[in-house]
Design a protein around this motif. Structure first.
Motif, mmCIF file in Angstrom:
data_model
loop_
_atom_site.group_PDB
_atom_site.id
_atom_site.type_symbol
_atom_site.label_atom_id
_atom_site.label_comp_id
_atom_site.label_asym_id
_atom_site.label_seq_id
_atom_site.Cartn_x
_atom_site.Cartn_y
_atom_site.Cartn_z
ATOM 1 N N SER A 16 0.807 -1.227 0.000
ATOM 2 C CA SER A 16 0.000 0.000 0.000
ATOM 3 C C SER A 16 0.834 1.268 0.000
ATOM 4 C CB SER A 16 -0.956 -0.003 1.190
ATOM 5 O OG SER A 16 -1.884 -1.052 1.047
ATOM 6 N N GLN A 17 1.962 1.264 0.694
ATOM 7 C CA GLN A 17 2.809 2.458 0.743
ATOM 8 C C GLN A 17 3.355 2.770 -0.652
ATOM 9 O OE1 GLN A 17 6.327 2.136 3.232
ATOM 10 N NE2 GLN A 17 6.412 4.333 3.521
ATOM 11 N N ASN A 18 3.846 1.758 -1.352
ATOM 12 C CA ASN A 18 4.369 1.950 -2.695
ATOM 13 C C ASN A 18 3.277 2.449 -3.638
ATOM 14 O OD1 ASN A 18 4.732 0.557 -5.574
ATOM 15 N ND2 ASN A 18 6.773 0.960 -4.753
ATOM 16 N N LEU A 19 2.103 1.817 -3.577
ATOM 17 C CA LEU A 19 0.989 2.205 -4.443
ATOM 18 C C LEU A 19 0.518 3.628 -4.150
ATOM 19 C CD1 LEU A 19 -1.051 -1.113 -4.289
ATOM 20 C CD2 LEU A 19 0.273 -0.263 -6.249
ATOM 21 N N TYR A 20 0.391 3.953 -2.871
ATOM 22 C CA TYR A 20 -0.082 5.282 -2.473
ATOM 23 C C TYR A 20 0.852 6.374 -2.997
ATOM 24 C CZ TYR A 20 -1.033 9.344 0.454
ATOM 25 O OH TYR A 20 -1.295 10.619 0.879
ATOM 26 N N HIS A 21 2.138 6.213 -2.707
ATOM 27 C CA HIS A 21 3.093 7.260 -3.102
ATOM 28 C C HIS A 21 3.178 7.401 -4.617
ATOM 29 C CE1 HIS A 21 4.350 8.448 0.835
ATOM 30 N NE2 HIS A 21 4.550 7.193 1.180
ATOM 31 N N THR A 22 3.105 6.291 -5.329
ATOM 32 C CA THR A 22 3.164 6.365 -6.782
ATOM 33 C C THR A 22 1.915 7.024 -7.350
ATOM 34 O OG1 THR A 22 4.533 4.376 -6.812
ATOM 35 C CG2 THR A 22 3.513 5.048 -8.884
ATOM 36 N N TYR A 27 -0.403 11.063 -10.243
ATOM 37 C CA TYR A 27 -1.767 11.462 -10.605
ATOM 38 C C TYR A 27 -2.488 12.301 -9.553
ATOM 39 C CZ TYR A 27 -0.948 7.686 -13.909
ATOM 40 O OH TYR A 27 -0.412 6.888 -14.877
ATOM 41 N N SER A 28 -1.922 12.425 -8.355
ATOM 42 C CA SER A 28 -2.608 13.081 -7.231
ATOM 43 C C SER A 28 -3.966 12.436 -6.978
ATOM 44 C CB SER A 28 -2.782 14.586 -7.479
ATOM 45 O OG SER A 28 -1.531 15.195 -7.638
ATOM 46 N N ARG A 132 3.132 -19.178 -10.185
ATOM 47 C CA ARG A 132 3.023 -18.093 -11.163
ATOM 48 C C ARG A 132 3.125 -16.767 -10.416
ATOM 49 N NH1 ARG A 132 1.203 -16.675 -16.171
ATOM 50 N NH2 ARG A 132 0.113 -14.682 -16.225
ATOM 51 N N THR A 133 3.881 -15.817 -10.945
ATOM 52 C CA THR A 133 3.998 -14.503 -10.318
ATOM 53 C C THR A 133 3.481 -13.436 -11.266
ATOM 54 O OG1 THR A 133 6.271 -14.196 -11.085
ATOM 55 C CG2 THR A 133 5.978 -15.167 -8.897
ATOM 56 N N GLU A 134 2.638 -12.584 -10.723
ATOM 57 C CA GLU A 134 2.081 -11.474 -11.486
ATOM 58 C C GLU A 134 2.337 -10.196 -10.709
ATOM 59 O OE1 GLU A 134 -1.509 -14.405 -13.003
ATOM 60 O OE2 GLU A 134 -2.068 -12.502 -12.085
ATOM 61 N N VAL A 135 2.610 -9.144 -11.434
ATOM 62 C CA VAL A 135 2.876 -7.842 -10.827
ATOM 63 C C VAL A 135 1.843 -6.852 -11.336
ATOM 64 C CG1 VAL A 135 4.502 -5.887 -10.807
ATOM 65 C CG2 VAL A 135 5.346 -8.228 -10.468
ATOM 66 N N MET A 136 1.335 -6.031 -10.422
ATOM 67 C CA MET A 136 0.471 -4.917 -10.790
ATOM 68 C C MET A 136 1.123 -3.655 -10.234
ATOM 69 S SD MET A 136 -3.327 -6.457 -10.044
ATOM 70 C CE MET A 136 -4.190 -5.297 -11.104
ATOM 71 N N GLY A 137 1.442 -2.725 -11.107
ATOM 72 C CA GLY A 137 2.069 -1.484 -10.684
ATOM 73 C C GLY A 137 1.923 -0.445 -11.779
ATOM 74 N N PHE A 138 2.426 0.731 -11.519
ATOM 75 C CA PHE A 138 2.391 1.808 -12.499
ATOM 76 C C PHE A 138 3.657 1.710 -13.353
ATOM 77 C CE2 PHE A 138 -0.316 3.259 -9.059
ATOM 78 C CZ PHE A 138 -1.432 3.688 -9.753
ATOM 79 N N LEU A 156 -1.036 -0.420 -14.238
ATOM 80 C CA LEU A 156 -2.236 0.277 -13.772
ATOM 81 C C LEU A 156 -2.445 1.604 -14.502
ATOM 82 C CD1 LEU A 156 -1.817 -0.381 -9.931
ATOM 83 C CD2 LEU A 156 -3.267 -1.637 -11.542
ATOM 84 N N SER A 157 -1.376 2.175 -15.024
ATOM 85 C CA SER A 157 -1.467 3.439 -15.762
ATOM 86 C C SER A 157 -2.247 3.296 -17.064
ATOM 87 C CB SER A 157 -0.072 3.972 -16.110
ATOM 88 O OG SER A 157 0.682 4.200 -14.952
ATOM 89 N N GLU A 158 -2.332 2.087 -17.591
ATOM 90 C CA GLU A 158 -3.009 1.884 -18.864
ATOM 91 C C GLU A 158 -4.526 1.951 -18.749
ATOM 92 O OE1 GLU A 158 -1.480 -1.673 -20.682
ATOM 93 O OE2 GLU A 158 0.486 -0.746 -21.040
ATOM 94 N N ASP A 159 -5.034 1.945 -17.508
ATOM 95 C CA ASP A 159 -6.482 2.065 -17.300
ATOM 96 C C ASP A 159 -6.731 2.903 -16.051
ATOM 97 O OD1 ASP A 159 -9.210 1.835 -17.454
ATOM 98 O OD2 ASP A 159 -9.243 -0.354 -17.549
ATOM 99 N N GLU A 160 -6.314 4.165 -16.115
ATOM 100 C CA GLU A 160 -6.417 5.084 -14.970
ATOM 101 C C GLU A 160 -7.852 5.177 -14.444
ATOM 102 O OE1 GLU A 160 -4.815 8.978 -15.789
ATOM 103 O OE2 GLU A 160 -3.297 8.078 -17.095
ATOM 104 N N GLU A 161 -8.813 5.215 -15.349
ATOM 105 C CA GLU A 161 -10.208 5.378 -14.924
ATOM 106 C C GLU A 161 -10.703 4.182 -14.121
ATOM 107 O OE1 GLU A 161 -11.703 8.317 -14.904
ATOM 108 O OE2 GLU A 161 -9.765 8.888 -15.717
ATOM 109 N N ARG A 162 -10.149 3.022 -14.398
ATOM 110 C CA ARG A 162 -10.551 1.839 -13.639
ATOM 111 C C ARG A 162 -9.827 1.749 -12.299
ATOM 112 N NH1 ARG A 162 -9.994 -4.652 -15.110
ATOM 113 N NH2 ARG A 162 -11.064 -5.325 -13.220
ATOM 114 N N PHE A 163 -8.533 2.020 -12.293
ATOM 115 C CA PHE A 163 -7.722 1.735 -11.107
ATOM 116 C C PHE A 163 -7.458 2.919 -10.183
ATOM 117 C CE2 PHE A 163 -6.330 -1.669 -14.122
ATOM 118 C CZ PHE A 163 -6.864 -2.717 -13.414
ATOM 119 N N LEU A 164 -7.922 4.098 -10.568
ATOM 120 C CA LEU A 164 -7.721 5.270 -9.719
ATOM 121 C C LEU A 164 -9.045 5.909 -9.343
ATOM 122 C CD1 LEU A 164 -4.708 6.888 -11.607
ATOM 123 C CD2 LEU A 164 -4.620 5.702 -9.401
ATOM 124 N N LEU A 165 -9.114 6.439 -8.129
ATOM 125 C CA LEU A 165 -10.311 7.144 -7.666
ATOM 126 C C LEU A 165 -10.173 8.632 -7.911
ATOM 127 C CD1 LEU A 165 -10.760 5.324 -4.249
ATOM 128 C CD2 LEU A 165 -12.114 4.970 -6.318
#
Length: 165
Positions: A16-22, A27-28, A132-138, A156-165
């Motif tokens: 969560s810390q990595n995701l929040y700061h990114t 994108y603020s 299997r390893t999968e990564v979700m990030g910006f 996650l940047s490829e679908d900002e409207e889905r993954f960002l509030l």
């Protein structure tokens, strides 16, 4: 590379810390954890979803922790440490790694929601164990070595409207 199939058992580990700061620096905006979890599970069997969070004594953090639990995440909370020189430190890298290794025998796939390159070695280890390893990030802030070590990467940047509030 192991393919995706509907009967796979999945563990989702969110840094969560990595995701929040990114999300805030790029994108603020905040992460939509409901959508991220849905995409991570992808119609497979969710065994465990864990969000690793830092308690920083900000006013809305308890509401955030409760919201994560309502979505389906177990929260693991670490207190921020302040040192004598005023510097602060808190991260979950070791805790996430230990949990992933522990869960490896119980799941087919581990989804790491983070762009932190420190997890590249973990991905390599899990893949060696047949997980299997999968990564979700910006994309712009996901370490290249992490992308290279994973079976798949969701930007996650490829679908900002889905993954960002």
């Amino acid at each position: 590379m192991r393919p995706i199939h509907a009967s796979q058992r999945v563990a989702v580990l969110a840094d969560s810390q990595n995701l929040y700061h990114t999300a805030h620096s790029l994108y603020s905006r905040n992460i939509d954890y409901t959508e991220m979890l849905s995409a991570a599970v992808d119609d497979r069997e969710l065994v465990r979803a864990i969000a690793y969070v830092i308690r920083a004594d900000s006013p809305a953090e308890e509401d955030f922790f409760e919201a994560l639990e309502e979505i389906g995440f177990e929260t693991k909370i670490k207190e921020i440490k302040t040192f004598a020189d005023g510097s602060q430190k808190a991260n979950w890298d070791l805790g996430m790694t230990l949990d992933a290794v522990t869960l490896a025998s119980k799941v087919d796939t581990v989804v790491l929601c983070s762009g932190d390159g420190d997890f590249a070695r973990l991905c390599t280890h899990l893949r060696h164990e047949g997980v299997r390893t999968e990564v979700m990030g910006f994309g712009s802030s996901t370490a290249e070595e992490l992308e290279d070590a994973a079976d798949s990467v969701v930007d996650l940047s490829e679908d900002e409207e889905r993954f960002l509030l």
